[in-house]
Enzyme design. Structure first.
Site, PDB file in Angstrom:
ATOM      1  N   LYS A   1       0.829  -1.162   0.167  1.00 30.72           N
ATOM      2  CA  LYS A   1       0.097  -0.084   0.038  1.00 30.72           C
ATOM      3  C   LYS A   1       0.866   1.290  -0.030  1.00 30.72           C
ATOM      4  O   LYS A   1       2.202   1.048   0.119  1.00 30.72           O
ATOM      5  CB  LYS A   1      -0.988   0.117   1.241  1.00 30.72           C
ATOM      6  CG  LYS A   1      -1.597  -1.500   1.250  1.00 30.72           C
ATOM      7  CD  LYS A   1      -2.909  -1.484   0.434  1.00 30.72           C
ATOM      8  CE  LYS A   1      -3.323  -2.992   0.230  1.00 30.72           C
ATOM      9  NZ  LYS A   1      -4.240  -3.587   1.347  1.00 30.72           N
TER      10      LYS A   1
HETATM   11  C1  LIG Z   1      -4.990  -4.836   1.574  1.00 31.84           C
HETATM   12  C2  LIG Z   1      -6.170  -4.721   1.677  1.00 31.84           C
HETATM   13  C3  LIG Z   1      -7.252  -5.385   2.689  1.00 31.84           C
HETATM   14  C4  LIG Z   1      -6.664  -5.903   3.790  1.00 31.84           C
HETATM   15  O1  LIG Z   1      -5.140  -5.143   4.277  1.00 31.84           O
HETATM   16  P1  LIG Z   1      -4.173  -6.079   5.189  1.00 31.84           P
HETATM   17  O2  LIG Z   1      -3.444  -4.922   5.930  1.00 31.84           O
HETATM   18  O3  LIG Z   1      -3.543  -6.817   4.328  1.00 31.84           O
HETATM   19  O4  LIG Z   1      -4.920  -6.655   6.418  1.00 31.84           O
HETATM   20  C5  LIG Z   1      -8.524  -5.043   2.647  1.00 31.84           C
HETATM   21  N1  LIG Z   1      -9.020  -4.709   1.739  1.00 31.84           N
HETATM   22  C6  LIG Z   1      -8.416  -4.315   0.619  1.00 31.84           C
HETATM   23  C7  LIG Z   1      -9.317  -3.673  -0.510  1.00 31.84           C
HETATM   24  C8  LIG Z   1      -7.117  -4.315   0.514  1.00 31.84           C
HETATM   25  O5  LIG Z   1      -6.228  -3.780  -0.773  1.00 31.84           O
END
Ligand SMILES: *Cc1c(COP(=O)(O)O)cnc(C)c1O
Length: 411
Positions: free
Chosen positions: A204
């Site tokens: 991210k």
């Molecule tokens: C990355 C992501 C998550 C989960 O986040 P984590 O930190 O990996 O648990 C949930 N929803 C979306 C759309 C994501 O891209």
């Protein structure tokens, strides 16, 4: 080294689809925590929370151990449970739907626009229509790829049905959009009174290692999430109800006393992770600017492959902090398959990914809800391929990727 002073060794020949960007200053921030008194909840958690709240223009933020944890805390905090239902777009990561399901509530999968991957109010209305006898309590709009979902129309429909909104903003930290009255809304501000969930997973825009957060305007809702993050337990003597246990004969608080009013979890984020997040937060502008410029370069280059490949359609009035770059490709028209294109790109050192297999097609949800026809989600899925996008990429990397893609498509 790219223009923004962003150094990532080892990616000049191999391009993953996404990659974190950690600098010496980030490393120093984490090391300083390791030398200090608090490894888990210490002063950096609170410092990161107030910095996050400021960035998204909200009064408070609750950090936790992942984006998944943030979504689960949100689902619990808004009170979802057995007998309830919540609308979730089919094109998202598993965690959005699972957060609902883990509370005992049922998931109402909504279709999406095949060209943006975004749920609109019409898709949401159709999902609400499938609720059967269940009470639709919440909707989880996903700002897919970083592009804000059409919130004005979603908020209006949610209000009409008395539905609380939990934005899955895991792709969209740093994105903004123009409201109907011409103002600027930041993703995470959550003016609708519900919550927004973020992830700070390394792919991210901002990395904590593992981490996530909830933001919004409703302090009481955020306090509930904060309690659930730590076992549902409180040490606030004002809140104690077990007076015989809580206070001694003279009315003083027993120092060991704590109370639990609702069962919670350990979804805390540590000072170690928050130090990385806080340090990275200072680079948000730089990272998202760089991502926007790479996306602009991709758009210009992909245009040469039209109509075989095209970018996601764009919504007007949005300034996305792009998380992924999705190309929509007509594989059949060139007599190839996604698998072959992916293999060809991998052979050229270019990593790609598919975001996402529509969640209603997962075996668990198929068993639970049967076959569902969501043609927009499937039309999106059949064409999507995420190309490399991360701040340390050079402009020349975009040329290389699109050139290789063109070759794989016989151009
Ligand atoms: C990355 C992501 C998550 C989960 O986040 P984590 O930190 O990996 O648990 C949930 N929803 C979306 C759309 C994501 O891209």
């Amino acid at each position: 080294m790219s223009d923004a002073g962003i150094v990532t060794p080892g990616v000049s020949t191999r391009l993953p689809y996404g990659r974190h960007c950690v600098g010496e200053d980030d490393i120093a921030a984490v090391v300083a925590v390791l030398r200090g008194d608090f490894l888990t909840t210490g002063p950096i958690v609170a410092a990161f929370e107030s910095a996050l709240a400021e960035v998204v223009n909200a009064p408070d933020a609750v950090v936790c151990s992942s984006g998944t944890a943030a979504l689960h805390l949100a689902a619990m905090s808004v009170g979802l449970g057995p007998g309830d239902a919540a609308v979730v777009p089919a094109v998202t990561f598993l965690a959005t739907a699972n957060a609902v399901r883990l509370t005992g509530a049922e998931v109402l999968f909504a279709d999406v626009d095949p060209d943006t991957g975004l749920m609109g109010a019409d898709h949401m209305a159709a999902a609400i229509g499938n609720a059967g006898g269940r009470r639709v309590r919440a909707v989880f709009p996903v700002h897919f790829a970083g592009q804000p979902a059409p919130m004005d129309e979603i908020v209006a429909l949610a209000r009409a049905h008395d539905i609380v909104i939990v934005e899955d903003a895991c792709h969209a930290f740093g994105s903004t959009w123009e409201t109907r009255d011409g103002g600027e809304a930041r993703i995470g501000q959550a003016e609708h009174g519900g919550l927004a969930a973020f992830s700070f997973h390394p792919v991210k825009t901002v990395a904590m290692g593992e981490g996530g957060a909830l933001t919004g305007q409703d302090r009481a809702l955020l306090e509930r999430a904060r309690g659930l993050r730590n076992h549902g337990m409180t040490r606030d003597s004002e809140a104690f109800t077990e007076h015989a246990l809580a206070f001694d004969a003279g009315g003083a608080v027993n120092p060991w006393h704590y109370e639990m009013t609702v069962p919670g979890l350990n979804y805390r984020a540590s000072d170690i992770h928050c130090a990385l997040g806080l340090s990275q937060l200072g680079k948000l502008e730089r990272f998202s600017d760089r991502r926007r410029r790479l996306v602009a370069a991709y758009d210009a280059q992909i245009a040469t492959l039209a109509p075989l490949a095209r970018p996601l359609a764009r919504r007007e009035g949005c300034v996305p902090a792009w998380h992924i770059y999705v190309a929509l490709i007509d594989f059949a028209a060139v007599g190839t398959s996604r698998r072959r294109v992916m293999d060809a790109l991998r052979a050229g050192g270019i990593g790609t990914q598919v975001h996402y297999i529509p969640v209603h097609r997962q075996p668990y949800y198929r068993r639970r809800y049967g076959e569902q026809s969501l043609p927009g989600a499937m039309a999106y899925f059949e064409r999507c391929l995420s190309l490399p996008l991360f701040p340390a990429m050079e402009d020349g990397d975009v040329d290389r990727v699109v050139h290789a893609l063109g070759q794989a498509l016989g151009r």
